[in-house]
Design an enzyme around this catalytic site. Sequence first.
Site, PDB file in Angstrom:
ATOM      1  N   GLU C 146      45.837  53.877  47.912  1.00 38.85           N
ATOM      2  CA  GLU C 146      46.443  54.689  46.849  1.00 38.85           C
ATOM      3  C   GLU C 146      47.830  54.187  46.438  1.00 38.85           C
ATOM      4  O   GLU C 146      48.831  54.878  46.607  1.00 38.85           O
ATOM      5  CB  GLU C 146      46.520  56.167  47.250  1.00 38.85           C
ATOM      6  CG  GLU C 146      45.157  56.818  47.352  1.00 38.85           C
ATOM      7  CD  GLU C 146      45.222  58.279  47.827  1.00 38.85           C
ATOM      8  OE1 GLU C 146      46.312  58.737  48.194  1.00 38.85           O
ATOM      9  OE2 GLU C 146      44.183  58.938  47.837  1.00 38.85           O
ATOM     10  N   GLU C 317      37.093  58.472  47.969  1.00 42.91           N
ATOM     11  CA  GLU C 317      37.357  59.730  48.680  1.00 42.91           C
ATOM     12  C   GLU C 317      36.909  60.867  47.776  1.00 42.91           C
ATOM     13  O   GLU C 317      37.405  61.024  46.670  1.00 42.91           O
ATOM     14  CB  GLU C 317      38.859  59.891  48.993  1.00 42.91           C
ATOM     15  CG  GLU C 317      39.428  58.744  49.823  1.00 42.91           C
ATOM     16  CD  GLU C 317      40.898  58.940  50.192  1.00 42.91           C
ATOM     17  OE1 GLU C 317      41.449  60.016  49.894  1.00 42.91           O
ATOM     18  OE2 GLU C 317      41.483  58.008  50.764  1.00 42.91           O
TER      19      GLU C 317
END
Lengths: 654, 654, 654
Positions: C146, C317
């Site tokens: 991320e 995710e």
Amino acid sequence: MSDATLLGVCYYPEHWAEEQWADDARRMRELGLSRVRIGEFAWARIEPAPGLLDWTWLDRAIGTLAGAGLKIILGTPTATPPRWLLDEMPDMLAVDAEGKPRQFGSRRHYCFSHAGYRAQCRRIVGAMAGHFGRHPAVVAWQVDNEYGCHDTVLSYSEAARQAFRQWLAKRYGHIQALNEAWGNVFWSMDYADFEQVDLPNLTVTEANPAHRLDFQRFSSDQVVAFNREQVEILRELSPGRTITHNFMGFFTDFDHHAVAADLDVASWDSYPLGFLEQADFPGSDKLRYARQGHPDIAAFHHDLYRGCGRGRWWVMEQQPGPVNWARNNPAPLPGMVRLWTIEAHAHGAELVSYFRWRQLPFAQEQMHAGLLRPDSVEDLAAGEVRQVAGELQRLGAAGPAPAPVALLFGYASEWMTRITPHGERQRALRACFEWYSALRRLGLDVDILAPESDLSKYRMVVVPCLPWLSEQVAEALAGLEAPVLIGPRAGSKTREFSIPPALAPGPLQRYLQIKVVRVESLRPGWSASGPGFAIQDWLEHLETDLIPELCLDDGHGVLYRQGNLRYLSAGPDERLLGGVLQSLAAEAGLDPILLPQDLRVRRAGDLCFAFNYGPSALSLAGLGLMNSPANGHFLIGSVDLPPAGLGVWRQQKA
Amino acid sequence: MSDATLLGVCYYPEHWAEEQWADDARRMRELGLSRVRIGEFAWARIEPAPGLLDWTWLDRAIGTLAGAGLKIILGTPTATPPRWLLDEMPDMLAVDAEGKPRQFGSRRHYCFSHAGYRAQCRRIVGAMAGHFGRHPAVVAWQVDNEYGCHDTVLSYSEAARQAFRQWLAKRYGHIQALNEAWGNVFWSMDYADFEQVDLPNLTVTEANPAHRLDFQRFSSDQVVAFNREQVEILRELSPGRTITHNFMGFFTDFDHHAVAADLDVASWDSYPLGFLEQADFPGSDKLRYARQGHPDIAAFHHDLYRGCGRGRWWVMEQQPGPVNWARNNPAPLPGMVRLWTIEAHAHGAELVSYFRWRQLPFAQEQMHAGLLRPDSVEDLAAGEVRQVAGELQRLGAAGPAPAPVALLFGYASEWMTRITPHGERQRALRACFEWYSALRRLGLDVDILAPESDLSKYRMVVVPCLPWLSEQVAEALAGLEAPVLIGPRAGSKTREFSIPPALAPGPLQRYLQIKVVRVESLRPGWSASGPGFAIQDWLEHLETDLIPELCLDDGHGVLYRQGNLRYLSAGPDERLLGGVLQSLAAEAGLDPILLPQDLRVRRAGDLCFAFNYGPSALSLAGLGLMNSPANGHFLIGSVDLPPAGLGVWRQQKA
Amino acid sequence: MSDATLLGVCYYPEHWAEEQWADDARRMRELGLSRVRIGEFAWARIEPAPGLLDWTWLDRAIGTLAGAGLKIILGTPTATPPRWLLDEMPDMLAVDAEGKPRQFGSRRHYCFSHAGYRAQCRRIVGAMAGHFGRHPAVVAWQVDNEYGCHDTVLSYSEAARQAFRQWLAKRYGHIQALNEAWGNVFWSMDYADFEQVDLPNLTVTEANPAHRLDFQRFSSDQVVAFNREQVEILRELSPGRTITHNFMGFFTDFDHHAVAADLDVASWDSYPLGFLEQADFPGSDKLRYARQGHPDIAAFHHDLYRGCGRGRWWVMEQQPGPVNWARNNPAPLPGMVRLWTIEAHAHGAELVSYFRWRQLPFAQEQMHAGLLRPDSVEDLAAGEVRQVAGELQRLGAAGPAPAPVALLFGYASEWMTRITPHGERQRALRACFEWYSALRRLGLDVDILAPESDLSKYRMVVVPCLPWLSEQVAEALAGLEAPVLIGPRAGSKTREFSIPPALAPGPLQRYLQIKVVRVESLRPGWSASGPGFAIQDWLEHLETDLIPELCLDDGHGVLYRQGNLRYLSAGPDERLLGGVLQSLAAEAGLDPILLPQDLRVRRAGDLCFAFNYGPSALSLAGLGLMNSPANGHFLIGSVDLPPAGLGVWRQQKA
């Protein structure tokens, strides 16, 4: 307690010409005051230069006050170290979370962890206690002033960093124990040495909650240690005097129970209007109660500090008129100063002391009212004090007043909800206040207690929000005969801030066969309905074989019972909370009555007190209050309460 | 003033190819412009490297502009020091309240207290004035640019700290005098030496208000001194030229009266739409007037700066289209640029200068409109300028225009309310604007004046908010024959920011037998009613034998009168304020008329002006305006005003 | 894509006792999972001390997982450098815009520009790839984690400053080129040397937008370079493995297209409920979709990252229950985890991987749900995963799914609107989302593409907000046969952030004879009406000979057309935007249907999918959906969709 509530005042002889002192003292006595608090901000006048102690003026001030018959509460001056101390140790300042030193120029400019400053405090307190400690008029000491005011508990200084590392080393012994307790494996946060642990500020995103909780605990411990050092000196050098500290409303940055454990008496500073304006109340309440304060603000703190002080507590500073420090500063309704004073008495205060004697025309608090105006004419409060002094004499001692309901509040739980609220309105303190308020709306007297307290005498116990709850507390609650209501989040965390292996409610599961398997927080505006009530903010999903006592319309259970324990698994609206508490109270034989919104009552000994906090007149008739006051003998007031009015009557033995 | 209002424009030859200059100059003249302001951001091009002065391009630019018949207003370039100066003295930067230097990369990157930078300014201004000072086309100088823009008055640099200490030492002589004046005994804040006094930032809680006020005064004085140094050089080296500075709307960080005292002419930068969007107006006003600006924003500043300039004032920058710097940036309604220009004329402006000639396609202000679009085509404003240039010729000089009403505004009072507002809506500037607006709604012309001004010529005087008010001002007000309306908080503080010994209204008590013994601030939403009005925000409790002229329904007096003085002891709503002002104006023989919400009028000499600020057409008929315009001779417009429309007619002598 | 969508899960063997691994692996397989992502936060366990690499536990973990039949996605651990690395290079930390280093204690504590940290990353990634790169079970790598999370792209460190100067020197060659490109003459901001250029933070007022844009571009380039270094090592040492990075929703601080260009597959982390709560949606949407997520959040990102990945994309995710990090954290409606998974499939995901396997009882994310509860019992999502695994098998490959509509989004345009929004609601990303949502309400499938993409296959193209638009893009748009709708601000800036010489829409003017001569931004609450619609927020004034297709009631044109190009010159309300898009879609032969508010549909191959995002049941009957599903064969569900329900049917060939 065996005496009537005493009245006092906060006075600063150093602010006024010495010629005025005697007249001030005389007028204090004339108003009915017997105690005067002095000295807590006077360090620069006591010691104008390093080591140059000048007791002369304070000797004369105390002499003058004592000569008029006043007893002295002497403050240690450590909340306002003088400017010259900074030249010796510039690093004594606290550091804010952004890393900036918090400079000289107001007050509380020190870091609790700075060893040098701690030594200076011991020195000045020792000198003061040595000089005044056995003075016959000095009957009490106040240590420092309002710990935590202006967010001063948490300091991110180098001194705090070093002390925190030592505190951790002592707590965990080995760094691997800390890594495991905190779960540092999570994001590769493992430390190899305590010297690698920093304070939990300025991290990229939120620090580990266990890290933050330990820092909060450490910071609280530093306040406890700071306070204790002074207490020990005072006990030695000023034997027999009452030692207190003046706590401040709605402050939760350190453990007040722990600090109070070293004191003889807990005291607090009561500013109902300022607190209402500054705290998180709905705008409608802030308007309705602008000149009275919310009906539960003062009482909540009375009952909290009575618990902290193990029954002995004072109001050290009572708001006498408009204050200067809130966003808006209305004046109390005429009669409110009297009402607040009688209410403190009804809750068992030994002393109510007004802040301050005379409004000071200069510096930061020049717009803070006193009993006298700056031109020495009596301000409105003075007349109310004169009246209430007589009324208190008439009422005598408030008598032993064990409340029938216990409400448990723990600072560690408050820290946990503050560190990870999980939902925008989730705070242990808020929950406690709302539950307290709901109980008071039912006419019930409440003791607010630390979770570990002896609860055996109570007829009903409520636990609004205790995420951390020990085995002992769980066992104690389950062992009671009294009904117990437990709010959501109870037992949801271990002491080290992790989820208990068996999930929430942790140790309560032994006695209450429920398991919280999912929690949701929901934004304001969301609600779900049950019959005659709604829930909001918070919802838990349970695994249990128990049949819920209350369900939402969709069948989701919100109230469970096993034995004397009940568990509320959602954020209740006012109707749900009020209804459940009313049921429990009825079950406990407490005769709950839903009072009008603005009315509050309180029993003390065989006396009953009623207070009108509303903007309109109220009648006590027809409310079904205990031993119908219409038939009782009113010591003060009558069945009709004007705004800011109160009534006191003697309760008939049943 | 004896000439018609002149028109000008702000131009940046350094931004454009030299080949364009001549054509630009020609087109300026063609539009009717006679003045051009240049140079105020050009330091880096005038002196591209240390000491390397390059006048050649600016000589040619001035030559070209002058050759076309334009007169030059030359700006000193000290608002944008070049990058290389920072290499020589990195500490020339101002420092923000959090202690961070305010870096290079935009503008105003300097600290007023930095001696080195001050010397550099004297050097560059001396060089510029030496080179251009006697150029026949250079008729005026603008010193620096918009002092205070981007919050640059208060600097917390080391230079400021040292200068503040010297300023204090000079003011107080001895440190004990400072300690007493500030009341440092309050929280043991005593100093032993001026060297111990720091700037009032980063303190644990709010610093002493007297400390903050002195820092504000010091900072204002630094601006005055900075400005004066340049003025003195310009007077010597460029004799006979008009010297001005362009102030900015709603800025109050320094004393504009004091800076203007050294200038020949006060000028200001008028951005009605940007100010409306950014300032604290209700959302409904921000929508209603999005494309016109609030009807009183421009006029308020015209009347303020006419006072600052002792009658002589300019609009140095007039918004010509959308700006770039507000949160939202609408375009003026077609006609507004003309309207704003005529309105400035009606208030007595000698010059209206548009910002800027051509929209610049790059850098920070690329979305700021000009008279020309970036592609050099005329933008909408150009047509309006051409029209208004002719109209101004037609109107001639606006003539002497002493307004009948004086409104007193003092910067020290504004600072006091900003430092300790006591209530969330309490600001002297806000009160002044609201009172000004109420007067204008009544069709009255207003002069905004420093408190110490000569008021003998006025027929009515209003004092919206002067917490600090000298004996002389009190005496002057009481000595007038004209009715005077004084708002709450008047005389509530001494010059040193303490409560006067005899309480508020301080020196006014000699002439007005009232004493303010308690004040309350109340949150928005609170109000109390009287017959046909309400009060809000603020309420004072008075001790007086005077019979109130107006009371709340509960009997609380809100308006008191003694002789020519009236005192308003509460925050008025629109009806109360309008009603009281209307009564006073009628008493003063001023024929007040409640105008429609969007209409404003102004008299100048024997001319009457009417301006429609609303979104719909308005008619002047039937309003009872002076010498009924239907019968008058309309020099411009008619009795019917479209949106952004205006009418001018000659007033018949009564 | 030729396979059915695979399912996976994120797992952290280092968080759990080794004894649990085998059972975990077995249960993963039992649920239908075939992929497991591990390792991305494990640096401190892989290398507990400098140079001490410990592969043993990870070897065993991978062995256990692989032994159960799981394929491994291995994360490089560079998002969480261990604490000891800081001892070696304390300056590796990023620095925030206020100049404060962003400390150790959470994650992402590094500056992308720090050469030393970059070397450490190459070392650890090289070691990891050397050790595991050819392991048969390791099928893919995730680089870091991320990028940009917690605002970590922009760093104001010394390392960043030096690197920025080098980047500028490379870009501009000579400092005069930079001065000209940025327009530094504006406020005397000229530099003499690249060494004088600082980062654009802490300036007195806003820095030059060109300066800020270049810093944003530089910062984005640093992320690209950081990522590429790891990709190159992985390609060399782990041949044949798929390389990805997990992007995060609504992040725009770096150019995702540029980073993705170096990857095999783009993946993103899908948290529909958390994003809804945290992003700038109206409160009514946040309540309505609290437990489902806004119907377009997930789809928008699916379609964006499908574009980034040139057709290949994963959900790395997937939210499986309540998260911990939003202001409020509700639980997904039962069925939503299944719905989100099928929807990802319908949009072409190759893999959906749930975060995380088991809820972790400690550290920052302890309140983040997993497929298992902390006590290892299956949480609600597990059942849905088991169900959906079967359903995906049934559906098979989603098949090639070129959408008929292309929506262009460019990161540079987003940066431009962020740096100078000109109006409070102006953001390119917001416009794109609103246009995307309007298209989806019409039942249309959309590809979100970089502006330079090949558009030849699309039947309709929309360009919501591209302030920067190259000649090539303009030419490509004009060269299409498909209708193109272009939103306001298109072509309003050059690449260097100035206004194009011919004004907006810049290069489009060659094909669309309009010139934007003035723009206005208007505050929320303002609107202007046309027949059946209104505009808001933004209004442009055009010079053109074209006859507008739509006008406001006052005649102001808002929609212009030339050939296949249409230009919208105002901020549309929902009706205007929906209406124009519907017209265009009809023109393109796309059979648009205005769907109910909560319904979304998607085609993939010959399958049609319908998703109910609302709180109530919906019927597909009578909506006129393609090949009326009532006649089709429902593979999943039926014509009646309960809340969180979905239907899948086979589309009949027309």
